[in-house]
Write a protein that holds these residues in place. Sequence first.
Motif, PDB file in Angstrom:
ATOM      1  N   GLU A 177      47.156  14.493 -13.265  1.00  0.00           N
ATOM      2  CA  GLU A 177      46.415  13.556 -12.416  1.00  0.00           C
ATOM      3  C   GLU A 177      45.003  14.080 -12.154  1.00  0.00           C
ATOM      4  O   GLU A 177      44.029  13.315 -12.148  1.00  0.00           O
ATOM      5  CB  GLU A 177      47.149  13.343 -11.083  1.00  0.00           C
ATOM      6  N   ASP A 178      44.889  15.382 -11.952  1.00  0.00           N
ATOM      7  CA  ASP A 178      43.570  15.973 -11.694  1.00  0.00           C
ATOM      8  C   ASP A 178      42.643  15.810 -12.893  1.00  0.00           C
ATOM      9  O   ASP A 178      41.444  15.563 -12.732  1.00  0.00           O
ATOM     10  CB  ASP A 178      43.718  17.458 -11.339  1.00  0.00           C
ATOM     11  N   LYS A 203      41.320  12.285 -12.887  1.00  0.00           N
ATOM     12  CA  LYS A 203      40.348  12.075 -11.809  1.00  0.00           C
ATOM     13  C   LYS A 203      38.983  12.670 -12.154  1.00  0.00           C
ATOM     14  O   LYS A 203      37.948  12.052 -11.929  1.00  0.00           O
ATOM     15  CB  LYS A 203      40.871  12.702 -10.513  1.00  0.00           C
ATOM     16  N   GLU A 227      50.711  16.836 -10.868  1.00  0.00           N
ATOM     17  CA  GLU A 227      49.415  16.930 -10.204  1.00  0.00           C
ATOM     18  C   GLU A 227      48.306  17.390 -11.149  1.00  0.00           C
ATOM     19  O   GLU A 227      47.169  16.912 -11.059  1.00  0.00           O
ATOM     20  CB  GLU A 227      49.512  17.892  -9.016  1.00  0.00           C
ATOM     21  N   ALA A 280      37.427  10.547 -15.091  1.00  0.00           N
ATOM     22  CA  ALA A 280      37.100   9.191 -14.642  1.00  0.00           C
ATOM     23  C   ALA A 280      35.904   9.204 -13.687  1.00  0.00           C
ATOM     24  O   ALA A 280      35.116   8.249 -13.664  1.00  0.00           O
ATOM     25  CB  ALA A 280      38.311   8.559 -13.967  1.00  0.00           C
ATOM     26  N   LYS A 281      35.768  10.270 -12.930  1.00  0.00           N
ATOM     27  CA  LYS A 281      34.639  10.385 -12.003  1.00  0.00           C
ATOM     28  C   LYS A 281      33.335  10.598 -12.764  1.00  0.00           C
ATOM     29  O   LYS A 281      32.284  10.070 -12.392  1.00  0.00           O
ATOM     30  CB  LYS A 281      34.879  11.541 -11.036  1.00  0.00           C
ATOM     31  N   ARG A 300      32.364   6.783 -14.696  1.00  0.00           N
ATOM     32  CA  ARG A 300      32.960   5.798 -13.791  1.00  0.00           C
ATOM     33  C   ARG A 300      33.170   4.441 -14.425  1.00  0.00           C
ATOM     34  O   ARG A 300      34.147   3.745 -14.145  1.00  0.00           O
ATOM     35  CB  ARG A 300      32.089   5.647 -12.540  1.00  0.00           C
TER      36      ARG A 300
END
Length: 280
Positions: free
Chosen positions: A53-54, A57, A50, A60-61, A64
């Motif tokens: 993955e965080d 995220k 996790e 990538a945010k 974008r």
Amino acid sequence: MNENAFKFSVLMTIYKKEKAEYFDRALESLENQTVLPTQIVIVKDGPLNESLEDVIKIHAKKFRNVYTVISLKQNHGRGYASKIGIKHISNKWFARMDSDDVSSKNRFELQISAINKYNKAYPKLAVIGGQISEFMDDASDTVGYRRVPQEPDRIKEFAAYRSPINNPTVMINKEALLAIGNYSELNVLEDYDLWVRFLSNSYTLINIPDVIVNMRVGNGMYKRRGGMKYLNTYIRQKRIWKGQGIGTNKTVFLSSIAMMGNILFPSSVRKILYQKILHK
């Protein structure tokens, strides 16, 4: 060509045993470059935890239109994951980056300048690498360097004994890579194998003199460079590479003997050998 107009990608593979804080710092070093990539491809080599993955995220945010994330159902190893990642690279040139290293702020600026400088002189220019510094825990606490030759002829000579390119530093011509068959699926020595295949197909490899990546080293790295499996792969590949024109019977024998001695050392001694002699 203006460096800022040069479009390039970055390829990185990540698997579940990597540390999230190291991964986060590596991505930050890409995002704070003086010349920014237009694409960052991350290949998840099997399911991640996790925390990792965080990290993906969050980054990538923030960017974008820059990040492309590819997920593999199971862990295959860096060679296979890299091969899959190449399919998603959208630019002619791409950079490699390990998920726990830190790129210098002007790394890509220096490498793009070198590409523009050498492209005409070397029509088959395939790789631009550089020098690395090494650290254990604190990025500002350098424990060693791995310096490799700069000129194409010296690189080819060096390749007969040791890997002539620092893999975490490279920018690679995608077209040239595909022309030699892409990454192999070797789980060890896949980078060394790549440089040999470029050289044996008359491509040009160049290293710039600058330290452009601060590479994280730890006890795990020294453990991975030991064991009979590693030794057997090394000797087998050396013989294959000789058949491809890189090395002689003498260099295969000498480098194999040296690696045999290296394998017999415990990892604690191997660590001293790399830090005090090979990567001084």
